[in-house]
Structure formats: C-alpha cells, structure tokens
Design an enzyme around this catalytic site. Structure first.
Site, PDB file in Angstrom:
ATOM      1  N   SER A   1       0.826  -1.274  -0.005  1.00 42.42           N
ATOM      2  CA  SER A   1       0.151   0.068  -0.008  1.00 42.42           C
ATOM      3  C   SER A   1       0.869   1.305  -0.023  1.00 42.42           C
ATOM      4  CB  SER A   1      -0.850  -0.123   1.208  1.00 42.42           C
ATOM      5  OG  SER A   1      -1.956  -1.127   0.987  1.00 42.42           O
TER       6      SER A   1
ATOM      7  N   GLU B   1       3.286   2.045  -1.815  1.00 43.00           N
ATOM      8  CA  GLU B   1       3.500   2.386  -3.275  1.00 43.00           C
ATOM      9  C   GLU B   1       2.262   2.753  -3.685  1.00 43.00           C
ATOM     10  OE1 GLU B   1       4.762  -0.636  -1.578  1.00 43.00           O
ATOM     11  OE2 GLU B   1       6.803   0.576  -1.298  1.00 43.00           O
TER      12      GLU B   1
ATOM     13  N   LEU C   1      -4.260  -3.081   4.599  1.00 43.00           N
ATOM     14  CA  LEU C   1      -3.313  -2.905   5.753  1.00 43.00           C
ATOM     15  C   LEU C   1      -4.172  -3.562   6.815  1.00 43.00           C
ATOM     16  CD1 LEU C   1      -2.397   0.784   5.179  1.00 43.00           C
ATOM     17  CD2 LEU C   1      -0.844  -1.044   5.286  1.00 43.00           C
ATOM     18  N   ILE C   2      -3.430  -4.682   7.484  1.00 42.07           N
ATOM     19  CA  ILE C   2      -3.807  -5.211   8.693  1.00 42.07           C
ATOM     20  C   ILE C   2      -2.922  -4.781   9.961  1.00 42.07           C
ATOM     21  CG2 ILE C   2      -4.515  -7.282   9.802  1.00 42.07           C
ATOM     22  CD1 ILE C   2      -5.158  -8.592   6.912  1.00 42.07           C
TER      23      ILE C   2
ATOM     24  N   HIS D   1       3.919   0.228  12.529  1.00 45.88           N
ATOM     25  CA  HIS D   1       4.074   0.358  11.122  1.00 45.88           C
ATOM     26  C   HIS D   1       2.614   0.606  10.244  1.00 45.88           C
ATOM     27  CE1 HIS D   1       5.654  -1.536   7.051  1.00 45.88           C
ATOM     28  NE2 HIS D   1       6.416  -0.544   7.399  1.00 45.88           N
TER      29      HIS D   1
ATOM     30  N   PHE E   1     -10.371   6.109  -2.449  1.00 47.41           N
ATOM     31  CA  PHE E   1      -9.464   5.424  -1.572  1.00 47.41           C
ATOM     32  C   PHE E   1     -10.144   3.932  -1.096  1.00 47.41           C
ATOM     33  CE2 PHE E   1      -6.786   5.592   1.799  1.00 47.41           C
ATOM     34  CZ  PHE E   1      -7.273   5.348   3.029  1.00 47.41           C
TER      35      PHE E   1
HETATM   36  N1  LIG Z   1       2.168  -4.666   6.369  1.00 45.90           N
HETATM   37  C1  LIG Z   1       1.546  -4.247   5.111  1.00 45.90           C
HETATM   38  C2  LIG Z   1       2.207  -3.714   4.175  1.00 45.90           C
HETATM   39  N2  LIG Z   1       3.836  -3.378   4.345  1.00 45.90           N
HETATM   40  C3  LIG Z   1       4.505  -3.222   2.971  1.00 45.90           C
HETATM   41  C4  LIG Z   1       4.384  -1.566   2.800  1.00 45.90           C
HETATM   42  O1  LIG Z   1       3.056  -1.357   2.310  1.00 45.90           O
HETATM   43  C5  LIG Z   1       5.412  -1.390   1.905  1.00 45.90           C
HETATM   44  O2  LIG Z   1       5.266  -1.998   0.562  1.00 45.90           O
HETATM   45  C6  LIG Z   1       6.929  -1.798   2.096  1.00 45.90           C
HETATM   46  O3  LIG Z   1       7.260  -1.061   3.448  1.00 45.90           O
HETATM   47  C7  LIG Z   1       7.946  -1.381   1.116  1.00 45.90           C
HETATM   48  O4  LIG Z   1       7.780   0.232   0.947  1.00 45.90           O
HETATM   49  N3  LIG Z   1       1.466  -3.239   2.970  1.00 45.90           N
HETATM   50  C8  LIG Z   1       0.270  -3.635   2.563  1.00 45.90           C
HETATM   51  O5  LIG Z   1      -0.190  -3.222   1.747  1.00 45.90           O
HETATM   52  N4  LIG Z   1      -0.423  -4.116   3.664  1.00 45.90           N
HETATM   53  C9  LIG Z   1      -0.055  -4.731   4.968  1.00 45.90           C
HETATM   54  O6  LIG Z   1      -0.673  -5.028   5.762  1.00 45.90           O
HETATM   55  C1  LIG Z   2       0.365  -2.834   8.368  1.00 41.50           C
HETATM   56  C2  LIG Z   2       1.623  -3.613   8.535  1.00 41.50           C
HETATM   57  O1  LIG Z   2       2.823  -3.078   8.258  1.00 41.50           O
HETATM   58  C3  LIG Z   2       1.869  -4.786   9.439  1.00 41.50           C
HETATM   59  O2  LIG Z   2       1.343  -5.613   8.829  1.00 41.50           O
HETATM   60  C4  LIG Z   2       3.213  -5.047   9.910  1.00 41.50           C
HETATM   61  O3  LIG Z   2       3.185  -5.756  11.151  1.00 41.50           O
HETATM   62  P1  LIG Z   2       4.085  -5.442  12.446  1.00 41.50           P
HETATM   63  O4  LIG Z   2       3.673  -4.292  12.851  1.00 41.50           O
HETATM   64  O5  LIG Z   2       3.952  -6.620  13.243  1.00 41.50           O
HETATM   65  O6  LIG Z   2       5.671  -5.547  11.687  1.00 41.50           O
END
Ligand SMILES: Nc1c(NC[C@H](O)[C@H](O)[C@H](O)CO)[nH]c(=O)[nH]c1=O
Ligand SMILES: CC(=O)[C@@H](O)COP(=O)(O)O
Length: 214
Positions: free
Chosen positions: A63, A65, A132-133, A139, A164
């Site tokens: 997300s 990106e 995003l979870i 993060h 969105f």
């Molecule tokens: N944890 C989740 C992510 N993490 C990855 C970031 O979005 C990104 O791709 C990375 O940090 C490199 O820049 N992305 C999601 O879409 N959903 C998640 O739960």
């Molecule tokens: C939305 C996130 O980036 C999340 O899934 C990353 O998990 P964590 O906070 O346990 O590293």
C-alpha cells in the site's frame, strides 16, 4: 430528511460508463482480500457499461507504493492520450478532398472515431486498492496515515478522482468481512463494489464539471 430531499434525482442518478477509462492500482499484500475487492470493483464498473479494454489493472508491492503508482499511471495516460492525438493528426491527409460522410479509413473517419472513441482520453478515475492489517508495531499507523494523505494529494494535484480503496483493518477478520468473504456468521459487504460505483460517479461528474456543465 424531507421528501423533497429524499426524492432528489441525485440519489437515484445512474451513470453511463461506456466512454470512461478506469484504472485500478492495487497492492499485493493480503492477496485473498485484494482479489475479492478487485472483483467487486470491476463488477460495478462493468455494470455501468465501461468496456473491458477501458479497464486497466496494475499492481505494486504494498500500500505504501500506491500514491506514486497512481500519480505515474495518471501521468502515463496523459502521455498516451497526447501521443495518440499526435499520431492521428500526423497521419491525416488534410489536403485530400473528403466526402461529406467520412469514408472508413479516411482522415475524417479516423478523426471521427478517434474523438468519439476513448483511446484519446486520459484515465477518468483511478481506484487505489490496498489492505493494511494492524500488526504488533506502529508500522500500520505510519503507512495508513501517509498513504491516505498522499492519495488525497494525488487526486487534488492531478484533478483525476482517486478512490480511496485502502482497508485499514485491526484484524484479518475485519478485512475479510469488508471484502465480503468473512469466515464468521456474516460474510460482510464487499467494499470494492462501493469503490467501483464511486469511481464511475466521480469520473462522470468531474468530466461534466470540467466542461462547465452542472
Ligand atoms: N504490512 C503491510 C504492508 N507493508 C508493506 C508496505 O506497504 C510497503 O510495501 C513496504 O514497506 C515497502 O515500501 N503493505 C500492505 O499493503 N499491507 C500490509 O498489511
Ligand atoms: C500493516 C503492517 O505493516 C503490519 O502488517 C506489519 O506488522 P508488524 O507491525 O507486526 O511488523
């Protein structure tokens, strides 16, 4: 809400998507939910009449990106539209006599189909889809906040509606239910359908407003 408001046409207006070009830019994290959301959005987009060749789907790693991808996809559609126009105008035999009715393949016919068609248009709307979870760290919060602010900036900077479509779920079950694939008693509602409908409405309204029609 008074009857005159409840019965206002704006609440029942249907939108014709047959001339619209829609892009979907999606992240790849949480694939099962992403796939369901995309399916929901595409179903509503097609229901409005958008043609298959006018639905463009691109993916990015996550997300975070999505904003830059949406910005570059919009910019690319502008380049594509101007290139198509240049190609067409460059290929016209302006000096050749033309019949009143464009003959297929003639310069006038090309212009007629080009302008009436959609190949010369930039994207009318973009749907940004991500899931995003929440995990154990902050993060989630940082990505959620930055992505929502950035997507808003992209649409305001470009004038192209960016829907969105980022789920910010505290649990996996919350995400599943918002894609209509919940594992509990209720499957939930596929928010992708709402995003597809919003894309068609905003694409139509923004085009009207841009042409000075209200
Ligand atoms: N944890 C989740 C992510 N993490 C990855 C970031 O979005 C990104 O791709 C990375 O940090 C490199 O820049 N992305 C999601 O879409 N959903 C998640 O739960
Ligand atoms: C939305 C996130 O980036 C999340 O899934 C990353 O998990 P964590 O906070 O346990 O590293």
């Amino acid at each position: 809400m008074g009857d005159n408001v409840k019965n206002h046409p704006i609440f029942f207006e249907k939108f014709d998507g047959s001339s619209l070009r829609i892009a979907i830019v999606h992240a790849r994290w949480n694939k099962a939910v992403i796939d369901a959301l995309i399916a929901g959005a595409v179903s509503k987009i097609k229901e409005s009449g958008v043609r298959d060749h006018n639905i463009f789907i691109q993916s990015v790693p996550g997300s975070f990106e999505l904003p830059v991808a949406c910005q570059r996809v919009i910019a690319g559609s502008l380049v594509q539209a101007s290139a198509n126009a240049t190609d067409l105008l460059g290929g016209l035999n302006i000096g050749t006599p033309r019949s009143a009715t464009p003959v297929a393949g003639s310069g006038a016919a090309q212009v007629a189909s080009f302008i009436s068609g959609t190949q010369c248009r930039p994207f009318d709307a973009v749907i940004a889809i991500g899931v995003l979870i929440k995990g154990a760290t902050m993060h989630f919060e940082y990505i959620s906040e930055s992505v929502s602010q950035a997507l808003m900036r992209v649409q305001l900077d470009t004038g192209v509606p960016v829907i969105f479509g980022v789920l910010t779920a505290l649990t996996e079950e919350q995400a599943l239910e918002r894609a209509g694939i919940g594992r509990g008693a209720t499957k939930g509602h596929n928010h992708g359908e709402d995003w597809g409908s919003a894309a068609i409405e905003m694409a139509t309204r923004v085009r009207r407003w841009s042409e000075g029609n209200f």
